[in-house]
Motif scaffolding. Structure first.
Motif, short mmCIF file in Angstrom:
data_model
loop_
_atom_site.label_atom_id
_atom_site.label_comp_id
_atom_site.label_asym_id
_atom_site.label_seq_id
_atom_site.Cartn_x
_atom_site.Cartn_y
_atom_site.Cartn_z
N GLY A 101 14.43 30.13 36.94
CA GLY A 101 14.61 29.91 35.51
C GLY A 101 13.58 28.98 34.91
O GLY A 101 12.63 28.56 35.57
N ARG A 102 13.80 28.66 33.64
CA ARG A 102 12.84 27.85 32.89
C ARG A 102 13.11 26.35 32.99
O ARG A 102 12.29 25.54 32.55
N TRP A 103 14.29 26.00 33.56
CA TRP A 103 14.65 24.58 33.66
C TRP A 103 14.85 24.21 35.11
O TRP A 103 15.48 24.95 35.86
N PRO A 104 14.34 23.06 35.52
CA PRO A 104 14.48 22.68 36.93
C PRO A 104 15.90 22.26 37.26
O PRO A 104 16.67 21.89 36.39
N SER A 105 16.22 22.31 38.51
CA SER A 105 17.53 21.90 39.00
C SER A 105 17.33 20.97 40.19
O SER A 105 16.32 21.05 40.88
N SER A 106 18.30 20.11 40.44
CA SER A 106 18.26 19.26 41.62
C SER A 106 18.89 19.96 42.83
O SER A 106 18.90 19.41 43.93
N ARG A 107 19.40 21.15 42.62
CA ARG A 107 20.08 21.89 43.70
C ARG A 107 19.08 22.75 44.46
O ARG A 107 18.43 23.62 43.88
N ILE A 108 19.02 22.54 45.74
CA ILE A 108 18.09 23.28 46.58
C ILE A 108 18.36 24.78 46.53
O ILE A 108 17.42 25.59 46.53
N ASP A 109 19.62 25.18 46.44
CA ASP A 109 19.94 26.61 46.50
C ASP A 109 19.54 27.37 45.25
O ASP A 109 19.69 28.59 45.18
N GLU A 110 19.04 26.67 44.24
CA GLU A 110 18.57 27.35 43.03
C GLU A 110 17.07 27.62 43.05
O GLU A 110 16.51 28.06 42.06
N TYR A 111 16.45 27.35 44.19
CA TYR A 111 15.01 27.56 44.31
C TYR A 111 14.73 28.79 45.18
O TYR A 111 15.24 28.91 46.29
#
Length: 124
Positions: A101-111
């Motif tokens: 997506g266009r916004w980063p996340s701190s969750r590893i599983d979203e990469y």
């Protein structure tokens, strides 16, 4: 296939600086957020910093706020991590990650994609 290649790691004394780079290929770089994570020996991979697709918004772990700066150059398909006032506890393998997506996340599983990592060692 998205490829991420990190560079810029090394050995530095406490208080010093390093700049990491991550070159991306394989998709339209400017459409997606990017982030940096790190993993120290015996510890889980943790979020360090993230940047939105256009670069206007940045996010940091509390442990690096005020010392690290994430930026991106969409013309060069590259994301950077400027690390200042380095501490021995910053020693880790640093990875860049590309989410869907266009916004980063701190969750590893979203990469979806990861680079191979670059070693940063800070001596006391």
């Amino acid at each position: 296939q998205v490829q991420l290649v990190e560079s810029g790691g090394g050995l530095v004394q406490a208080g010093g600086s390093l700049r990491l780079s991550c070159a991306a290929s394989g998709r339209t770089f400017s459409n997606y957020a990017m982030a940096w994570f790190r993993q120290a020996p015996g510890k889980e991979r943790e979020f360090v910093a993230g940047i939105s697709w256009g670069g206007a918004s940045t996010f940091y772990a509390d442990s690096v706020k005020g010392r690290f700066t994430i930026s991106r150059d969409n013309a060069k398909n590259t994301v950077y991590l400027q690390m200042n006032s380095l501490k021995p506890e910053d020693t880790a393998v640093y990875y860049c990650g590309a989410p869907s997506g266009r916004w980063p996340s701190s969750r590893i599983d979203e990469y979806d994609y990861w680079g191979q990592g670059t070693q940063v060692t800070v001596s006391s």
